[in-house]
Scaffold this motif. Structure first.
Motif, PDB file in Angstrom:
ATOM      1  N   ALA D  53       0.834  -1.209   0.000  1.00  0.00           N
ATOM      2  CA  ALA D  53       0.000   0.000   0.000  1.00  0.00           C
ATOM      3  C   ALA D  53       0.872   1.264   0.000  1.00  0.00           C
ATOM      4  N   ALA D  54       1.898   1.255   0.828  1.00  0.00           N
ATOM      5  CA  ALA D  54       2.772   2.427   0.910  1.00  0.00           C
ATOM      6  C   ALA D  54       3.509   2.647  -0.408  1.00  0.00           C
ATOM      7  N   ALA D  55       3.987   1.566  -1.018  1.00  0.00           N
ATOM      8  CA  ALA D  55       4.717   1.695  -2.287  1.00  0.00           C
ATOM      9  C   ALA D  55       3.812   2.282  -3.366  1.00  0.00           C
ATOM     10  N   GLY D  56       2.556   1.846  -3.384  1.00  0.00           N
ATOM     11  CA  GLY D  56       1.615   2.396  -4.349  1.00  0.00           C
ATOM     12  C   GLY D  56       1.366   3.879  -4.086  1.00  0.00           C
ATOM     13  N   LYS D  57       1.148   4.188  -2.832  1.00  0.00           N
ATOM     14  CA  LYS D  57       0.871   5.567  -2.451  1.00  0.00           C
ATOM     15  C   LYS D  57       2.029   6.493  -2.798  1.00  0.00           C
ATOM     16  N   TYR D  58       3.238   6.045  -2.492  1.00  0.00           N
ATOM     17  CA  TYR D  58       4.390   6.936  -2.617  1.00  0.00           C
ATOM     18  C   TYR D  58       5.114   6.803  -3.956  1.00  0.00           C
ATOM     19  N   GLY D  59       4.701   5.830  -4.786  1.00  0.00           N
ATOM     20  CA  GLY D  59       5.244   5.770  -6.136  1.00  0.00           C
ATOM     21  C   GLY D  59       6.454   4.869  -6.338  1.00  0.00           C
ATOM     22  N   TRP D  60       6.572   3.827  -5.545  1.00  0.00           N
ATOM     23  CA  TRP D  60       7.706   2.903  -5.715  1.00  0.00           C
ATOM     24  C   TRP D  60       7.304   1.782  -6.659  1.00  0.00           C
TER      25      TRP D  60
END
Lengths: 406, 406, 406, 406
Positions: D53-60
């Motif tokens: 979820a964090a990677a999607g949110k932050y663009g990784w």
């Protein structure tokens, strides 16, 4: 959680505002949950080489050299207009009629007539679900959004005084060059429309009251400036010995104003006619206030409290609550608490935001409204009202400061 | 060192200004070397009991119940007028014609006509060595005196903007009682003459330029107030259920202004006629700015520098020097260095002064001028010029804000 | 209303403090109703010519060239001691034993031993109705008096942090001359006793808690200075090429501290022993903080609120009230409302006071206490406690900053 | 213009610092010309769902659930460590030994021993062209970068006083929950390492002088807090009736310090031994200063000038220049002129930046250094020096505040 549908953006223009808007489109979905996923689909500009460089720098997927192509493209949902004011009407009307949502930089147009046409088109488009917004981005400064909330909540009581200053100094040097911002045919006006328009919009929005009349004084301190010259950014320094051209806009605008009375019901018309019962206002916009860099200031005094704001200290709002007397005083609220507008999506308490966050919040609010199928704020109608005030200021200044109703 | 000759003072009035002036007469010789030794010879007032109590409290050697007796007495050299504005002309003219020096509280009078008469009499008296001064005491605030020195020394260059606010809030409560200050027949005007007059005088004095025209808006927010009531000091709270009477003065005064161009020589007349070449000004005076207690503020922007002052932080002056760019910034000068106006006679650096010191300095400057046989500043002529601006403001406000030349 | 009995004052010393005290004795009865009427009966100093000039300037009725004569005179009720610290004990003890009330400048003495003797004598005298006070005049700054009231009223809750700075810069110039204030035999210590003592007294008084231990660092930046030289006031500039002498006091004093826990009852002793439950403090005093002129600053953080004060803006107090969260913020209370300490006797709201008013208020409180036959505050015992802290700071600094209990 | 080579980043951690670093990697190339093009290649975290979820949110672009996999991957050039301090050493050493550049959040480690090992590994890696930096991001606040430039340019002369405060209030509520930041085994220390470390690094960096010794006092005001509870962000409120656990770190850290003398040549050792010739410092870090949200303050007083900074007004720097006396004063430089650090790449004059810009600038400086093959600043060695000060503070506090050399 399903992936949101895309909102494919086409931007016209790529200078100062283009950089700010590009950052906002890229950044908004990283910090806020949006109902649509903005995509930086295409950027348009006349010079292919320049627009290609800008698109690469700012992250746009494609370019066009004619803004009309953006409107023709099926893969674009929204047109973001970042060009000078004399081009806004044509682009915005074409886009709305083609079914594209529109975000248009301020001021909405260079004349009331254009702004009225745009507003009519926008209203018609809205009935078809095609939405539009004017970019008075200062509404998205958290401190001013908190100010509006406080006024709406009645914490100031009835407003009596509106005191607005927008002070900059980048034209103070009489040798700064003659740019398009000093050419009335392109910019419409000088300090008045460039920065004074922000003060007018903020004052009307926060109080919830329109200005009903003004008395104004305009002044141009430096009547000729060097043409050409080595210009970078807003300021710069022209060639001292080269040719000079006339400055055709105001360097400073001063005006007093009356606002309509608070909307309490049917008896409103009377007090509006006399103008006696609403707040009074005093406005100043200048780019010659040496030492003031971006002092967009607003102070409201009501029957219960007061607020004061200065963009040079943009993360705080001063608030005076008369209920705390005799130990009252203006208190400096750092507008970074989770309950404050926009703040919960950023950093912990006390870790301030910057100028560009206003644009990111503008995208957030615009995309949220489009997702909900609701009219974004400020509408073109709101921006038309600002345009009417600008026109009245010029009319009064041309008529020995005589009171000009709106 | 020989003992200085006495300067025997007779004071008319014993309210707020009476207390301030008494302190000044007592204190000035303790901190400054004066050419004459002030003596608090007699105080006059109509109510014998009250004036006796006040004289005892403030240190006056005798009393009179008719100011005319002060003027008849041989043992009085100077008349200090601390009564409301509608009495100034009669007392001042009688005193000057009797050969007494005069210190007259501001505003000089309640009309231009009275002020003109007083000025004529004062000029004639001055030729006989009888001197007069009007009590615009803010000129003696060290920070404003430093501001004038800096402007005179050219540190701001040519002035472009004058921005003056005088903000108080003691009438913000709509139930505050109807006192003589709200009765036009006694006070002449409201915020305009009471506090706006200080801003006008300070602006003209510091720039060295007269105001040549104005456009104005006056407003009375609270049109009726309780009469009688339990009034203490400036504010207070009237009886809620008792009778009410009309407020006949302005609650707030807003105006824009033009100043004459700098006096460079013969070509001046032209630019003065157009008004185009001097600074522009924006003025506001109100007693309804909730939270502002005595915010007498003045900001000047010139071609080389700017200054900003707020009486609520009266011991400092903000100064911006463009020669220090790009690391310039408004710097807060604590006006307590030995080289600063009046400061060497008080305390070490950083140990600030208060409101009443302005009155003490006023006595110092007045007595020094009398000792030297020179015209004190501000003269009645200077105060007449302020009176003309007040009148023009009212005329413009009565005529739809139309520009009013002075 | 009967005329109050006189309080006949004899002052020893006539420099900086002599001027301030004289003004206070003259002024207090003009603005406050006092139970006794101060009279400036006699001034004492060793140099007859100088003391005669000072007495004339400051308004004293007679002079003496030996302070002992003041104590012998029947027509003197109170001795006001304005001399350097090394003379305080002898004069104060003699005066008290002769039945004269005493006002003694701070610090009370140059050693704990002297201060203890003085305190014993003062206690014995008080039993005979002979009263004494030490001149920590900052207690009479209205903003600090309001701070104490707020703490006493529980508006800060339990205090956790005390943060005190006293920053000046008049010794920053390494060529400033070697005066008596830099000679340990006369002044006792440097920044520590001269200005740090004010911070210590204010912190203990406002919190109502004594300091129980310290860890300290003292520094002397400029170890030798020109002797003689052309010295005026506190600062000045010595002769560059002349002889130099050693500075024998601290230029700067830094220390951390613990305060006793709040007095809740019998269980107190335990926490006091560990020092764990009271506030912690951090103190700095220096005359080398370039640009800070008289920045006597105090900040307290409690469980419910905080206050912050800076003498460079002496008419306001910053207050943070956590009950107002999330729209809380430090609010700047102008301490000029009629309900604020001392304010009702001066000017309208917003018209600030200056440095010397602290001395006038000191006289008011002293004379009021004498009139009521009550112990004035601060007592010699309070001043002795300050002296113990000063001694502990020096002891810790001499012992590698090791914790020193008091 | 050729396209820059990519710099492929792998990040460990995704909380507060993860969000800030992600924004910086995305944004830096949009506003600055970088020699390498950062790519957000992979994010690692233990919980797959959360990290996805964090990677999607932050663009990784991809995720890993074990940080060791990041190090094994060939398509990653740089490891960005955003985890708690107790994990830094293992990750950083593994990464450097695997030939990956490293950006490691502060404090570098939880002990001097770990920091020394990391520094040795970093020095060895640097010889192979593998570079490392510690994330003291406040160095990239434009105002502090300007402060350093001014000190380096000699505009303050010799520094005498360093005065550093880092004041927050988010633990002031005694019911705020017991999080990992209050657990010494994870965080190393409390206010001291979390925020005090920033002050120490900034002070040493700007002065160019290391701290050579300290005397300290640590305090834990709230010794037990609720475990579990409803925790959001830094603050929050635990369950009042639930179980409680011990706070094992300091709530507040106070210390005095000495800095080494200026490096003038060989004679330095002597003065360092005595500690007499360098500046003295006073430091405070607390999360209990009610009303102070992120007041990271630094004031330096030198022989020629002073500077003062407060992060709550982060876009300005106060500067006092004694050469301007007697009309000197602290001037508020808005650090937004094109010549100021980082400013030319952002907005026009007066349009301020926010908290996250420090991280963007950190990426700019890191990528620039890597591109040039030069050591980024601050190095691990710089961070080790901070770690030694933290350890000395704890040692002194454990030993009755006794002076502790470093």
């Amino acid at each position: 959680m399903t992936t949101p549908q895309p909102l494919r953006v086409g931007m016209v223009g790529y200078a100062f505002m283009g950089a700010a808007h590009s950052h906002a489109w890229r950044t908004a979905p990283r910090f806020f949950d949006l109902p649509l996923a903005p995509e930086l689909t295409a950027m348009a500009g006349r010079n292919e080489e320049s627009v290609r460089a800008a698109a690469g720098k700012y992250g746009w997927a494609s370019i066009e050299t004619d803004w009309r192509r953006l409107i023709e493209r099926d893969d674009i949902d929204l047109i973001d207009i970042c060009t000078p004011g004399n081009t806004h009407a044509e682009i915005a009307i074409a886009a709305l009629e083609a079914g594209k949502h529109v975000l248009c930089e301020k001021p909405l147009a260079n004349s009331v007539e254009e702004a009225e046409k745009m507003t009519l088109v926008a209203k018609a488009a809205a009935e078809r679900g095609v939405l539009s917004m004017c970019g008075f981005s200062y509404r998205r400064t958290p401190a001013l959004a908190l100010a509006k909330r406080m006024v709406d909540d009645g914490r100031l009581g009835e407003i009596r005084h509106v005191r607005a200053q927008y002070l900059q100094d980048w034209l103070s040097d009489a040798e700064a060059p003659l740019t398009w911002r000093l050419d009335k045919s392109k910019s419409g006006s000088g300090s008045l429309g460039d920065i004074g328009a922000h003060s007018i919009d903020a004052a009307q929005w926060i109080t919830g009251l329109n200005i009903t009349g003004v008395s104004a004084l305009l002044e141009t301190f430096v009547k000729e400036r060097p043409v050409g010259g080595d210009f970078v950014g807003l300021g710069g320094h022209g060639g001292a010995d080269g040719p000079r051209g006339p400055v055709t806009v105001d360097d400073a605008a001063l005006f007093t104003a009356r606002f309509e009375a608070k909307h309490d019901g049917g008896a409103d018309a009377g007090s509006r006619a006399t103008g006696a019962s609403g707040p009074i206002g005093i406005f100043e916009a200048t780019r010659f206030a040496l030492g003031r860099k971006n002092a967009m200031r607003l102070e409201l005094n009501g029957t219960k409290g007061s607020i004061a704001f200065d963009f040079e200290d943009m993360n705080s709002l001063q608030f005076y609550d008369s209920a705390l007397e005799p130990d009252a005083g203006f208190r400096k609220i750092m507008v970074t608490e989770p309950s404050h507008p926009y703040a919960a999506n950023w950093w912990p308490t006390g870790h301030g935001l910057g100028y560009e966050h206003g644009f990111t919040h503008q995208v957030v609010d615009l995309v949220t409204a489009i997702g909900a199928g609701e009219q974004p704020s400020p509408s073109f109608a709101d921006a038309l009202q600002v345009q009417k005030v600008l026109a009245a200021v010029e009319a009064s200044a041309d008529n020995a400061s005589r009171w000009q109703n709106i």
